[in-house]
Design a protein around this motif. Sequence first.
Motif, PDB file in Angstrom:
ATOM      1  N   ALA A   9       0.837  -1.207   0.000  1.00  0.00           N
ATOM      2  CA  ALA A   9       0.000   0.000   0.000  1.00  0.00           C
ATOM      3  C   ALA A   9       0.866   1.249   0.000  1.00  0.00           C
ATOM      4  O   ALA A   9       1.919   1.297   0.640  1.00  0.00           O
ATOM      5  N   ASP A  10       0.404   2.265  -0.724  1.00  0.00           N
ATOM      6  CA  ASP A  10       1.186   3.496  -0.857  1.00  0.00           C
ATOM      7  C   ASP A  10       0.300   4.688  -0.488  1.00  0.00           C
ATOM      8  O   ASP A  10      -0.151   5.440  -1.346  1.00  0.00           O
ATOM      9  N   ASP A  11       0.023   4.817   0.791  1.00  0.00           N
ATOM     10  CA  ASP A  11      -0.752   5.954   1.264  1.00  0.00           C
ATOM     11  C   ASP A  11      -0.135   6.459   2.561  1.00  0.00           C
ATOM     12  O   ASP A  11       0.996   6.109   2.899  1.00  0.00           O
ATOM     13  N   ARG A  12      -0.853   7.268   3.308  1.00  0.00           N
ATOM     14  CA  ARG A  12      -0.272   7.882   4.503  1.00  0.00           C
ATOM     15  C   ARG A  12       0.081   6.866   5.580  1.00  0.00           C
ATOM     16  O   ARG A  12       0.847   7.173   6.500  1.00  0.00           O
ATOM     17  N   HIS A  13      -0.472   5.651   5.472  1.00  0.00           N
ATOM     18  CA  HIS A  13      -0.178   4.610   6.451  1.00  0.00           C
ATOM     19  C   HIS A  13       0.708   3.505   5.877  1.00  0.00           C
ATOM     20  O   HIS A  13       0.776   2.410   6.435  1.00  0.00           O
ATOM     21  N   ALA A  14       1.371   3.795   4.774  1.00  0.00           N
ATOM     22  CA  ALA A  14       2.222   2.807   4.119  1.00  0.00           C
ATOM     23  C   ALA A  14       3.332   2.326   5.046  1.00  0.00           C
ATOM     24  O   ALA A  14       4.033   3.129   5.676  1.00  0.00           O
ATOM     25  N   LEU A  15       3.488   1.016   5.111  1.00  0.00           N
ATOM     26  CA  LEU A  15       4.517   0.443   5.972  1.00  0.00           C
ATOM     27  C   LEU A  15       5.918   0.784   5.480  1.00  0.00           C
ATOM     28  O   LEU A  15       6.839   0.975   6.283  1.00  0.00           O
TER      29      LEU A  15
END
Length: 403
Positions: A60-66
């Motif tokens: 995932a590539d959003d504000r919570h991306a690991l």
Amino acid sequence: MTTTATDGIVPKFIQIHFLAAWPGALLNRDDAGLAKRLPFGTATRTRVSSQCLKRHWRMADDRHALHELAKRNSVEGVRSKQAIEREVTGPLRARFDKDMVDAVEEAFITKFYGKNAKDKQQRQALLFGRPELAWLASEAERLLAESASAAGVKAAAEIWVKEQKNNLNQLRDQNLLAASLEAALFGRMVTSDTKANRDAAIHVAHAFTVHAMQAETDYFTVVDDLSDREQGDDAGAAGVFDTELTSGLYYGYVVVDVPLLVSNLTGCDRKDWTGDHDRTLAAQVVEHLVHLVAEISPGAKKGSTAPYSRAELVLIEAGDRQPRTLANAFRDAVTTDHDPEGSLGQRTAQAMAKHLTDYDTLYETGEARRHTAMPDLALTGIANGPLRALAAWAGSVVRDATA
């Protein structure tokens, strides 16, 4: 079922349960191109594999991306069959003789990939942390700088290979090569060096529909834009195809082994995870994971099905006893027939709540719980709030835990 604080419980496990629905999608396919299935209880269900779920959460590539969290904390990882060529020796090719770099590269990849070193397709995809890759790159650069020829660097590299295991063990003991965030969370297996392995701190079940499988074969055609009936072209389709689409309300289940997560990230002994160790990153990982589980959709055929949805209910439990799934609440498939007294979602949430109450009565394990849910799926007796607050609570449980 009313506990909302940890109440003295040492939160060894955090359990995440979720309900999410997708209409007209093909979320996860088998080798025949059909939706994955799972026989369970009274019906066959549509299934999304744990591997599929973890892959989407990991990428995932959003504000919570690991990976962004890992970058900010310098614990990035790279999973690849070509990590040595791309990240270790590749950047050195502009500065050193090609034959010399080739010699070092061969020694490194033979060490890590063994008999399959020469065939990239047959290699095992290894997960390296950024600190490990940086150390390997510095060693490769040193070997090249200290040698005057390809033959010389080859001999030096062979000596280095013999000494490498002891060096890595020493560095590992000093905690200089800590596991990457990805390895700490999802595990790492290295068949050539079992001491480099990491057990996964996150355990993910296959998600499945709470009701019987609902499938439809979608028949579609591809039209030739340049076909012209007046010019005598065939007016038919350029191709005729079909694919399986499914709809369903899925139950998913995730467990975080908190002591193992803290141990993997800090290098501490698992039994001492509540000691004087910085659990800030572990707490952030859990907080981000809650957002990812709720907000990131698995799914193929994005262009033709737009398989984007979010969880309609997320329940989190923190406790010190062995986790247990709530999947058995749906062993008897929830009926999809119209019911004037409640929607499919309501009946599913009620079945989950009843099963949870029955467990509480039987085992009295006293987990702390909070949840977020759409209004018609809300569970009575459990604190309810927005996803942001739920994720923050889960993170605080990890950060503030005491023995």
